[in-house]
Write an enzyme that holds these catalytic residues in place. Structure first.
Site, PDB file in Angstrom:
ATOM      1  N   LYS A 116      -7.607   5.637  -4.012  1.00  0.00           N
ATOM      2  CA  LYS A 116      -7.118   4.391  -3.878  1.00  0.00           C
ATOM      3  C   LYS A 116      -7.136   3.613  -5.350  1.00  0.00           C
ATOM      4  O   LYS A 116      -7.986   4.119  -6.146  1.00  0.00           O
ATOM      5  CB  LYS A 116      -7.887   3.655  -2.857  1.00  0.00           C
ATOM      6  CG  LYS A 116      -7.206   2.530  -2.217  1.00  0.00           C
ATOM      7  CD  LYS A 116      -6.217   2.847  -1.290  1.00  0.00           C
ATOM      8  CE  LYS A 116      -5.463   1.591  -0.519  1.00  0.00           C
ATOM      9  NZ  LYS A 116      -4.768   2.020   0.519  1.00  0.00           N
TER      10      LYS A 116
HETATM   11  P1  NAD Z   1       1.086  -7.415   3.814  1.00  0.00           P
HETATM   12  O1  NAD Z   1       0.584  -7.991   2.752  1.00  0.00           O
HETATM   13  O2  NAD Z   1       2.551  -6.866   3.957  1.00  0.00           O
HETATM   14  O3  NAD Z   1       0.664  -8.183   5.152  1.00  0.00           O
HETATM   15  C1  NAD Z   1      -0.453  -8.607   5.491  1.00  0.00           C
HETATM   16  C2  NAD Z   1      -0.380  -9.806   6.468  1.00  0.00           C
HETATM   17  O4  NAD Z   1      -1.643 -10.361   6.930  1.00  0.00           O
HETATM   18  C3  NAD Z   1       0.289 -11.132   5.565  1.00  0.00           C
HETATM   19  O5  NAD Z   1       1.429 -11.799   6.236  1.00  0.00           O
HETATM   20  C4  NAD Z   1      -1.075 -12.032   5.404  1.00  0.00           C
HETATM   21  O6  NAD Z   1      -0.711 -13.193   5.676  1.00  0.00           O
HETATM   22  C5  NAD Z   1      -1.671 -11.632   6.834  1.00  0.00           C
HETATM   23  N1  NAD Z   1      -3.146 -12.119   6.570  1.00  0.00           N
HETATM   24  C6  NAD Z   1      -3.980 -11.869   5.492  1.00  0.00           C
HETATM   25  N2  NAD Z   1      -5.234 -12.206   5.886  1.00  0.00           N
HETATM   26  C7  NAD Z   1      -5.264 -12.629   6.998  1.00  0.00           C
HETATM   27  C8  NAD Z   1      -6.173 -13.096   8.038  1.00  0.00           C
HETATM   28  N3  NAD Z   1      -7.539 -13.427   7.603  1.00  0.00           N
HETATM   29  N4  NAD Z   1      -5.896 -13.632   9.509  1.00  0.00           N
HETATM   30  C9  NAD Z   1      -4.552 -13.359   9.503  1.00  0.00           C
HETATM   31  N5  NAD Z   1      -3.478 -13.048   8.984  1.00  0.00           N
HETATM   32  C10 NAD Z   1      -3.833 -12.452   7.577  1.00  0.00           C
HETATM   33  O7  NAD Z   1       0.110  -6.126   4.011  1.00  0.00           O
HETATM   34  P2  NAD Z   1       0.252  -4.733   4.943  1.00  0.00           P
HETATM   35  O8  NAD Z   1       0.997  -3.643   4.020  1.00  0.00           O
HETATM   36  O9  NAD Z   1       1.019  -5.124   6.298  1.00  0.00           O
HETATM   37  O10 NAD Z   1      -1.021  -4.184   5.054  1.00  0.00           O
HETATM   38  C11 NAD Z   1      -1.743  -4.546   6.204  1.00  0.00           C
HETATM   39  C12 NAD Z   1      -3.122  -3.737   6.527  1.00  0.00           C
HETATM   40  O11 NAD Z   1      -2.514  -2.434   6.831  1.00  0.00           O
HETATM   41  C13 NAD Z   1      -3.987  -3.420   5.000  1.00  0.00           C
HETATM   42  O12 NAD Z   1      -5.441  -3.386   5.506  1.00  0.00           O
HETATM   43  C14 NAD Z   1      -3.444  -2.330   4.492  1.00  0.00           C
HETATM   44  O13 NAD Z   1      -4.433  -1.402   3.782  1.00  0.00           O
HETATM   45  C15 NAD Z   1      -3.176  -1.438   5.802  1.00  0.00           C
HETATM   46  N6  NAD Z   1      -2.157  -0.560   5.813  1.00  0.00           N
HETATM   47  C16 NAD Z   1      -0.964  -0.721   5.133  1.00  0.00           C
HETATM   48  C17 NAD Z   1      -0.175   0.233   5.219  1.00  0.00           C
HETATM   49  C18 NAD Z   1       1.436  -0.067   4.633  1.00  0.00           C
HETATM   50  O14 NAD Z   1       2.222   0.967   4.693  1.00  0.00           O
HETATM   51  N7  NAD Z   1       1.837  -1.050   4.279  1.00  0.00           N
HETATM   52  C19 NAD Z   1      -0.723   1.634   5.447  1.00  0.00           C
HETATM   53  C20 NAD Z   1      -1.820   1.782   6.154  1.00  0.00           C
HETATM   54  C21 NAD Z   1      -2.667   1.002   6.135  1.00  0.00           C
END
Ligand code: NAD
Length: 426
Positions: A116
């Site tokens: 990471k």
């Molecule tokens: P992103 O930035 O696209 O979306 C995150 C969303 O969560 C945003 O809309 C933000 O406003 C909201 N948010 C942030 N903090 C918040 C809170 N405290 N309460 C409510 N909403 C909140 O990110 P993403 O890519 O969707 O990733 C989200 C999670 O999933 C992370 O933990 C990331 O590591 C994990 N993840 C993502 C992927 C991927 O392919 N994008 C893959 C595996 C894991």
């Protein structure tokens, strides 16, 4: 079933992702009777790179930035893992996320280890030019450690396909040739894959359906609350809405929405696209995000960020099933409380593994120079997620542990077996 001695931890320790990872790792390793030497090898990352580098800002000033790249294990193949841009990135967080990537790749049995990266910055307050210069300089600082056969970054919170395009271009300029397979999550026309953007949400949907099947419950009438309406949350919401799930709540950073009759997710997506927020959407009532986590539903999907279910609120969660779209949304202490409440948890290292699985397919396509139709990727992805879900619940039954510990045990066992087969170079 407890995750170990987590009763005397402070809140700071509880929400430290590295402590959370280590607590689950130690517990699973003990259950596995893991050889002491292998325990030491797998407990810590194999490489941690910290870089401090200058970036020229738009106002003519120079600022210094700090970035990390942590490689936890490359025993089963090149390291794989996203890059996060956020003001609160820490080395401990990146360490935890790197080891979760090792376990995640092993749970879905793809030939990658875990890594990471992160840069401490506020991407929302930076211009596109500043982000590009920061990304290119960060890439050049870690260039000797990444590569298609060494370590393949991908997007994470605060980064996107544009970031990946800049990394790919910077790496390619240094190599004097186009190397698309150095990153995944790229735009389609430069080696990206159909289906990658929605893959994590698709995986979440698959394990929700499998959980219902496992527990003898129906999709019809199944109420779902999703925290986070970004990449993972909004794609899971849309795909599940299309499958007949009733999405009754959506929680965002700035507030949430609730409609007991179900929210029209297509309309909400359109609303968010136009307004850049979900607040003010007329198809649901406003509800504070923290309340939504504790509202009545069959499935709760935390898909935003770490440490949202802790010792402070776990006893009030009413969901029957929690599917962890985000990495590390539940602390180890909260795990114990949820276990006592017999809540069925699909842990992050399984629930959100759709993203890295599609990344693996993107890497394969880049290296083959042959690109798949989306239906093929989706079919392969869904098959892997279904098989992995079965592996984990069978392991949980066989060893009388919860799904999270079963997923860790399965993953640790696979990585440890590979290390034993390879032997130690001395
Ligand atoms: P992103 O930035 O696209 O979306 C995150 C969303 O969560 C945003 O809309 C933000 O406003 C909201 N948010 C942030 N903090 C918040 C809170 N405290 N309460 C409510 N909403 C909140 O990110 P993403 O890519 O969707 O990733 C989200 C999670 O999933 C992370 O933990 C990331 O590591 C994990 N993840 C993502 C992927 C991927 O392919 N994008 C893959 C595996 C894991």
């Amino acid at each position: 079933m407890a995750t170990g001695n987590t009763t005397n931890v402070t809140l700071d320790q509880e929400i430290n992702p590295w402590e959370a990872q280590s607590a689950r790792f130690d517990f699973a390793a003990r259950k596995l009777n893991l050889d002491e030497g292998l325990w030491k090898v797998l407990r810590s990352p194999s490489r941690e790179v910290i870089v401090h580098f200058p970036v020229a800002l738009d106002n003519g000033m120079i600022d210094m930035f700090t970035g990390f790249r942590v490689q936890h294990s490359m025993a089963r193949g090149p390291c794989k893992g996203g890059i996060r841009y956020a003001p609160d990135v820490t080395l401990d967080e990146v360490r935890a996320l790197a080891s979760w990537m090792t376990w995640k790749c092993a749970v879905v049995n793809i030939p990658f280890g875990g890594a990471k990266g992160g840069v401490i910055c506020d991407p929302h307050s930076m211009s596109k030019g500043e982000l590009e210069r920061m990304t290119r300089r960060y890439t050049s600082e870690i260039i000797e450690f990444i590569g298609p056969e060494k370590d393949i970054p991908a997007p994470d919170v605060g980064t996107d396909e544009q970031t990946m395009a800049w990394i790919m271009d910077t790496y390619s300029m240094h190599m004097r040739k186009t190397v698309t397979s150095v990153v995944t999550g790229k735009p389609l026309n430069i080696g990206g894959s159909h289906g990658r953007i929605e893959a994590t949400g698709r995986g979440v949907m698959v394990v929700c359906i499998e959980s219902l099947r496992h527990l003898g419950m129906d999709v019809e009438g199944c109420r779902v609350i999703i925290q986070g309406f970004g990449n993972v949350g909004s794609n899971a919401a849309r795909l599940m809405h299309e499958q007949g799930f009733k999405i009754v709540g959506v929680a965002e950073r700035d507030g949430g929405l609730y409609n007991s009759g179900g929210i029209d997710i297509h309309q909400l997506l359109e609303y968010k696209y136009r307004n850049n927020t979900i607040l003010g959407f007329r198809g649901a009532e406003a509800m504070p995000s923290e309340e939504l986590l504790l509202a009545d539903c069959e499935i709760l999907i935390p898909a935003a960020t770490e440490n949202v279910i802790t010792s402070r609120n776990a006893d009030k969660v009413k969901a029957r099933i929690i599917v962890e779209g985000a990495n590390g949304p539940t602390t180890a202490v909260a795990d114990e409380i949820l276990s006592e409440k017999r809540i069925f948890i699909v842990p992050d290292i399984l629930a959100n593994a759709g993203g890295v699985t599609a990344s693996y397919f993107e890497w394969v396509q880049d290296r083959q120079g042959f690109f798949w139709k989306e239906a093929i990727l989706n079919e392969q992805l869904e098959g892997i997620l279904r098989d992995s879900f079965d592996d984990v619940v069978r392991y949980a039954d066989a060893h009388d542990v919860n799904n999270r510990i079963a997923a860790y045990m399965l993953a640790i066992d696979r990585v440890a077996y590979t290390i034993k087969q390879r032997g130690f170079y001395a």
